[in-house]
Structures are given as C-alpha cells and as structure tokens.
Design a protein around this motif. Structure first.
Motif, PDB file in Angstrom:
ATOM      1  N   PHE A  70       0.686  -1.433  -0.153  1.00  0.00           N
ATOM      2  CA  PHE A  70      -0.110   0.087   0.065  1.00  0.00           C
ATOM      3  C   PHE A  70       0.848   1.235   0.014  1.00  0.00           C
ATOM      4  CE2 PHE A  70      -2.683  -3.302   2.042  1.00  0.00           C
ATOM      5  CZ  PHE A  70      -3.767  -3.206   1.346  1.00  0.00           C
ATOM      6  N   LEU A  71       1.854   1.251   0.610  1.00  0.00           N
ATOM      7  CA  LEU A  71       2.843   2.558   0.631  1.00  0.00           C
ATOM      8  C   LEU A  71       3.842   2.456  -0.570  1.00  0.00           C
ATOM      9  CD1 LEU A  71       3.368   3.083   4.471  1.00  0.00           C
ATOM     10  CD2 LEU A  71       2.346   4.581   2.857  1.00  0.00           C
ATOM     11  N   LEU A  72       4.305   1.307  -0.856  1.00  0.00           N
ATOM     12  CA  LEU A  72       5.440   1.275  -1.865  1.00  0.00           C
ATOM     13  C   LEU A  72       5.212   1.885  -3.057  1.00  0.00           C
ATOM     14  CD1 LEU A  72       7.455  -2.137  -1.099  1.00  0.00           C
ATOM     15  CD2 LEU A  72       8.158  -0.081  -0.690  1.00  0.00           C
ATOM     16  N   PRO A  73       3.897   1.874  -3.652  1.00  0.00           N
ATOM     17  CA  PRO A  73       3.714   2.631  -4.911  1.00  0.00           C
ATOM     18  C   PRO A  73       4.067   4.115  -4.938  1.00  0.00           C
ATOM     19  CG  PRO A  73       1.814   1.264  -4.355  1.00  0.00           C
ATOM     20  CD  PRO A  73       2.715   1.361  -3.105  1.00  0.00           C
ATOM     21  N   ALA A  74       4.251   4.792  -3.912  1.00  0.00           N
ATOM     22  CA  ALA A  74       4.781   6.030  -3.778  1.00  0.00           C
ATOM     23  C   ALA A  74       6.355   5.886  -3.802  1.00  0.00           C
ATOM     24  CB  ALA A  74       4.093   6.759  -2.463  1.00  0.00           C
ATOM     25  N   GLY A  75       6.710   5.131  -3.010  1.00  0.00           N
ATOM     26  CA  GLY A  75       8.340   4.966  -3.006  1.00  0.00           C
ATOM     27  C   GLY A  75       8.803   4.616  -4.299  1.00  0.00           C
ATOM     28  N   LEU A  76       8.205   3.748  -5.117  1.00  0.00           N
ATOM     29  CA  LEU A  76       8.560   3.311  -6.203  1.00  0.00           C
ATOM     30  C   LEU A  76       8.403   4.037  -7.367  1.00  0.00           C
ATOM     31  CD1 LEU A  76       7.622  -0.583  -5.825  1.00  0.00           C
ATOM     32  CD2 LEU A  76       9.788   0.511  -5.793  1.00  0.00           C
ATOM     33  N   ALA A  77       7.527   5.128  -7.422  1.00  0.00           N
ATOM     34  CA  ALA A  77       6.978   5.861  -8.435  1.00  0.00           C
ATOM     35  C   ALA A  77       8.433   6.369  -9.468  1.00  0.00           C
ATOM     36  CB  ALA A  77       6.144   6.979  -7.901  1.00  0.00           C
ATOM     37  N   PRO A  78       9.288   6.899  -8.447  1.00  0.00           N
ATOM     38  CA  PRO A  78      10.462   7.761  -9.472  1.00  0.00           C
ATOM     39  C   PRO A  78      11.178   6.890 -10.034  1.00  0.00           C
ATOM     40  CG  PRO A  78      10.412   8.468  -7.020  1.00  0.00           C
ATOM     41  CD  PRO A  78       9.352   7.380  -7.083  1.00  0.00           C
ATOM     42  N   LEU A  79      10.976   5.200 -10.052  1.00  0.00           N
ATOM     43  CA  LEU A  79      11.584   4.146 -10.763  1.00  0.00           C
ATOM     44  C   LEU A  79      10.845   3.990 -11.950  1.00  0.00           C
ATOM     45  CD1 LEU A  79      12.595   1.864  -7.973  1.00  0.00           C
ATOM     46  CD2 LEU A  79      13.885   3.705  -8.777  1.00  0.00           C
ATOM     47  N   GLY A  80       9.537   4.370 -12.221  1.00  0.00           N
ATOM     48  CA  GLY A  80       8.975   4.048 -13.278  1.00  0.00           C
ATOM     49  C   GLY A  80       8.620   2.530 -13.548  1.00  0.00           C
ATOM     50  N   LEU A  81       8.520   2.172 -14.927  1.00  0.00           N
ATOM     51  CA  LEU A  81       8.488   0.805 -15.259  1.00  0.00           C
ATOM     52  C   LEU A  81       9.408  -0.207 -14.647  1.00  0.00           C
ATOM     53  CD1 LEU A  81       6.604   1.113 -18.539  1.00  0.00           C
ATOM     54  CD2 LEU A  81       5.501   0.973 -16.470  1.00  0.00           C
ATOM     55  N   ASN A  82      10.556   0.326 -14.447  1.00  0.00           N
ATOM     56  CA  ASN A  82      11.666  -0.584 -14.003  1.00  0.00           C
ATOM     57  C   ASN A  82      11.026  -1.355 -12.613  1.00  0.00           C
ATOM     58  OD1 ASN A  82      14.334   0.366 -15.180  1.00  0.00           O
ATOM     59  ND2 ASN A  82      13.295   1.917 -14.932  1.00  0.00           N
ATOM     60  N   ALA A  83      10.042  -0.703 -11.783  1.00  0.00           N
ATOM     61  CA  ALA A  83       9.582  -1.285 -10.617  1.00  0.00           C
ATOM     62  C   ALA A  83       8.585  -2.453 -10.948  1.00  0.00           C
ATOM     63  CB  ALA A  83       8.728  -0.266  -9.714  1.00  0.00           C
ATOM     64  N   VAL A  84       8.061  -2.223 -11.956  1.00  0.00           N
ATOM     65  CA  VAL A  84       6.945  -3.550 -12.587  1.00  0.00           C
ATOM     66  C   VAL A  84       7.920  -4.612 -12.884  1.00  0.00           C
ATOM     67  CG1 VAL A  84       5.466  -4.307 -14.293  1.00  0.00           C
ATOM     68  CG2 VAL A  84       5.522  -2.090 -13.436  1.00  0.00           C
ATOM     69  N   ILE A  85       9.245  -4.556 -13.448  1.00  0.00           N
ATOM     70  CA  ILE A  85       9.851  -5.643 -13.944  1.00  0.00           C
ATOM     71  C   ILE A  85      10.507  -6.053 -12.518  1.00  0.00           C
ATOM     72  CG2 ILE A  85      11.996  -6.265 -15.059  1.00  0.00           C
ATOM     73  CD1 ILE A  85      11.610  -4.124 -17.032  1.00  0.00           C
ATOM     74  N   GLY A  86      10.732  -4.875 -11.660  1.00  0.00           N
ATOM     75  CA  GLY A  86      11.223  -5.636 -10.258  1.00  0.00           C
ATOM     76  C   GLY A  86      10.507  -6.474  -9.601  1.00  0.00           C
ATOM     77  N   TRP A  87       9.203  -6.170  -9.901  1.00  0.00           N
ATOM     78  CA  TRP A  87       8.270  -6.926  -8.854  1.00  0.00           C
ATOM     79  C   TRP A  87       8.148  -8.555  -9.500  1.00  0.00           C
ATOM     80  CZ3 TRP A  87       5.763  -6.641  -4.859  1.00  0.00           C
ATOM     81  CH2 TRP A  87       5.019  -5.477  -4.259  1.00  0.00           C
ATOM     82  N   ILE A  88       8.135  -8.304 -10.802  1.00  0.00           N
ATOM     83  CA  ILE A  88       8.074  -9.701 -11.713  1.00  0.00           C
ATOM     84  C   ILE A  88       9.150 -10.758 -10.972  1.00  0.00           C
ATOM     85  CG2 ILE A  88       8.312 -11.002 -13.700  1.00  0.00           C
ATOM     86  CD1 ILE A  88       6.812  -8.500 -14.922  1.00  0.00           C
ATOM     87  N   ILE A  89      10.405 -10.099 -11.073  1.00  0.00           N
ATOM     88  CA  ILE A  89      11.684 -10.825 -10.747  1.00  0.00           C
ATOM     89  C   ILE A  89      11.683 -11.208  -8.972  1.00  0.00           C
ATOM     90  CG2 ILE A  89      14.039 -10.553 -10.177  1.00  0.00           C
ATOM     91  CD1 ILE A  89      14.362  -8.622 -12.779  1.00  0.00           C
TER      92      ILE A  89
END
Length: 439
Positions: free
Chosen positions: A33-52
């Motif tokens: 619930f809180l990480l989307p805000a912290g991850l926002a500056p990383l862009g779509l790199n965060a989505v790839i990070g989630w999958i890995i």
C-alpha cells in the motif's frame, strides 16, 4: 547452558489456516500500500522488479517447504541452518533475521499511522511517533496471551485485509473495460535500466518478506511436516497473484509526480477515480492489513527469540514463558528494541522513512533466504537422504535471487544492515563464554 523452565509450553497450537494466515498476513502488510509512492520515481523498472521478486520468492518458498517436509526441525530455519551449516553460520544468519523482525515491527507501525490518520483525521494532531509506539505495544499485549490468541487474530485480520485487494482488482478491471486509454495517460517516462531494476528488486522485496512465516514457529505447529510446506506454498501463491495484479495499477493510473508525494497512494487512487470519500473506507481496511501484519510479525519475533535463547545464543531469560506459554520476556525486550528503532528513524517525510526502513529490513532478512537456499544445495551435494535433484534447483534459484536482490540496496541501507549485523558478533562470543563457564 540450561534454559529456564516454563510453566506451559504447548505444541500444536497453529493449524493449516493459522499458518497460511501467517504467510499471507505477514507478507501482505503495509508494503503493497505504501511502496507505490516510494517506487514511483523508478517508473516501469519497478514493474520488472516486482516480476523478478515474485518468481525469486516463489523459489525461496520452495526451499522452506522442502526443508519442512523432508528435514523437519522444531527450531525451524535456525535448526536447518545449524544442522547443515554449523552453529556460527546459524547464529550469524538468524541474528540478522532476528533484527529484521523487530525492525519490521517498527516499519509496520510507521506505515499504519499514515493510513490511520486518513481514516481518523483528528489523530493528525497526535505526534505520529506516539501513535506508532501505541500500536507496537497493543500487539505485544495480544501475543502475551499466547500463540493461539495471536493466531486467531491473524486469521481474522487476514480475511479482512484481502477485501481492499479485491477492491483494487475490481477497480482496475472496471477502468480497463470502461476507459482502457486511462492506462496509457500516466505511463512513467523512465528508461528501462538494469541498475534501476536492481534497486526496485531490493525495495519491493520488503513487500514479499514473510513467506517463511509458517516455518519459523514450527515447534508450535500441528503436523508440521504437512502443514508448514502446504501453508508456505499456498500462501505464497496467493500473495504472488494479488501482487502482480495490483502493483501496477496506481503507477499507470496516477501521474508520477502525484504518486511520489502521496502518503496513502491507494486512498489517492480511489478518490481520484470515484470522487472524495471512498478512499477513506479503503484506508480503514489498509489499517486492518497493517495491524494484522504487525500482530503476525510480533508473534514470530517472540518465537524466534525463544528458539535462539533455548539454543544458548541469546540470553536464557528470553526463553521464559508466561502461564499462557507466550515468550513474555522476549516479547517485551523486542518491543523495546522496535520502539527505539521507531523513534530513531521517524522523520516528517513518512514515505522517505518507510522506504529506508523497508530496505534495511530487506537486506537484514536476505541472509536467511540465502543461507537456507545454500543449505538445501549442500543437502543435495552431500546426498543426505531423502535428497533429489529438485533440491539443488530450488536451492540454486533461491540463492541466485538472494544475491541479486542484495546488490540493489544502496550504501546507506547496506551500512545500516551491516552495522546491525556486526552488533551480533560480541553477543555470540559473550554467550559462548557464558555457556563454557556454566558447562
């Protein structure tokens, strides 16, 4: 070294549903619930990070499941490590994980406060650190009533915390069918970079911590050889599906700059799409999710402290149980430690504080995942029966993921994690000296 006698230390208090609730409830806490805000500056790199991270954690979950089924030990991961890697390695790794547990409690209490003030705006006048400390000690009190009481609270809060996940899933599906173009309006412009993906992997790992939750209190589980592996795999799969579905929705539907500044991104998501008001109801369930995780991690902290004390690597006082079989001294001491961490790291910028603590916790927990994965590979290498090729596959994948995630931590969080780990060295030698004198 003798351990103090305890009045009641019943086994078999935690069944399949309680263990599954521990896995789901401890994993789905505040991170998602809180990480989307912290991850926002990383862009779509965060989505790839989630999958890995999801696939890496599924491999680690299989490591714990294989140990629980084929090489059960009432001391859980500590017993696995001590048997296959030796006492020194077991202590060093478990010490790091033990630290991560009470730092997790501080982190969760910090995160819950952000949503709690959205639910009850009047609490905004109370200093956030005071609210965080109050939450910490409420759940120390719950777990002083015994593992069964903590487990029952965990089942209830886990059932409730899945409701906001379903809300987000339904909302994302509704937007997809009614306004699919909405998913393309706020796509972050960041380029895809390996270094940024690694940072994302370490950051989102905090949201997946907890897959080992059924294995830690093995001595309190009914039929652990069957219950622990089933609960570990079922719980991890449920969490993985939920995370993959809901993790990208705020990033795609909320502009990057607004998301990065939000202290409660899912409240912002609902208020943005449905108008002001509904977000507060979601925040209520997010608070339930956070306090459920806080309850579960408090339970694990007490049980692991007792296990380490029984094995002579923490002061014997931490092995003492109250009349309900709860590790009372351990719960109080770790509650004090979590309180100190909360006060030391509290800052006006809630999200910045939360992300720093999550990264420290992730790095402190990684040695447990790495150590147990390597231990499983050694089991296969030494041909310990029953050993089969799947042990080296899952152990190798778990170890590779753990090493990969560690490199994304950054110098500040890595320094904190290493400093906290180094603090265990004098403790180990002190306990060894005391054990030699009493022998």
């Amino acid at each position: 070294m003798s351990t103090p006698s305890s009045p009641a230390s019943p086994r078999g208090e935690l069944g399949f549903w309680m263990c599954t609730a521990l896995v789901i409830g401890n994993t789905i806490g505040m991170g998602i619930f809180l990480l989307p805000a912290g991850l926002a500056p990383l862009g779509l790199n965060a989505v790839i990070g989630w999958i890995i991270t999801v696939f890496g954690c599924l491999a680690v979950a299989q490591v714990f499941a294989r140990f629980a089924r084929r090489f059960p030990d009432p001391d859980g991961p500590y017993g696995y490590l001590k048997t296959h890697l030796g006492e020194v390695a077991a202590f060093s790794i478990t010490w790091c994980y033990w630290i991560s547990l009470w730092v997790t409690n501080a982190t969760l209490a910090t995160g819950v406060v952000g949503y709690l003030t959205a639910v009850v705006p009047g609490l905004g006048a109370v200093p956030h650190w005071v609210l965080a400390l109050a939450l910490l000690w409420i759940f120390v009190g719950v777990n002083l009533l015994g593992a069964k009481a903590g487990g029952e609270v965990q089942v209830l809060t886990t059932a409730l915390k899945l409701l906001p996940m379903l809300v987000v899933v339904a909302l994302s599906a509704w937007v997809l069918f009614t306004d699919p173009v909405a998913y393309t309006r706020s796509v972050p412009p960041n380029p895809i970079q390996l270094s940024t993906i690694m940072i994302a992997c370490t950051t989102v790992l905090f949201a997946m911590l907890g897959i080992e939750s059924a294995a830690v209190p093995t001595g309190r589980v009914r039929d652990p050889e069957r219950t622990v592996p089933r609960a570990t795999i079922v719980g991890t799969l449920i969490v993985a599906v939920i995370y993959i579905v809901v993790s990208t929705v705020p990033m795609l539907l909320i502009p990057q700059d607004q998301l990065a500044q939000s202290g409660a991104p899912f409240v912002l998501l609902l208020d943005r799409l449905l108008g002001a008001g509904p977000g507060r109801w979601l925040a209520l369930f997010v608070v339930i999710s956070g306090i459920g995780a806080l309850n579960g991690w408090t339970l694990l902290t007490g049980e692991l402290s007792r296990t380490m004390a029984k094995n002579g690597v923490l002061p014997s006082a931490l092995a003492r149980s109250n009349g309900r079989g709860a590790p009372s001294v351990a719960l109080v001491i770790t509650g004090v430690l979590a309180s100190i961490m909360t006060v030391m790291n509290y800052a006006p910028q809630l999200v910045k504080t939360f992300v720093l603590l999550t990264t420290i916790v992730s790095l402190a927990a990684l040695p447990l995942y790495l150590g147990c994965s390597l231990a499983l590979v050694l089991v296969w290498w030494r041909r310990v029966r029953p050993a089969s090729r799947d042990l080296v596959i899952y152990g190798g994948l778990g170890a590779a993921y753990s090493v990969f995630a560690f490199f994304g931590g950054g110098w500040l969080a890595t320094g904190w994690a290493l400093g906290l780990a180094a603090a265990g060295i004098p403790v180990y030698f002190l306990m060894k000296g005391l054990k030699s004198r009493s022998a």
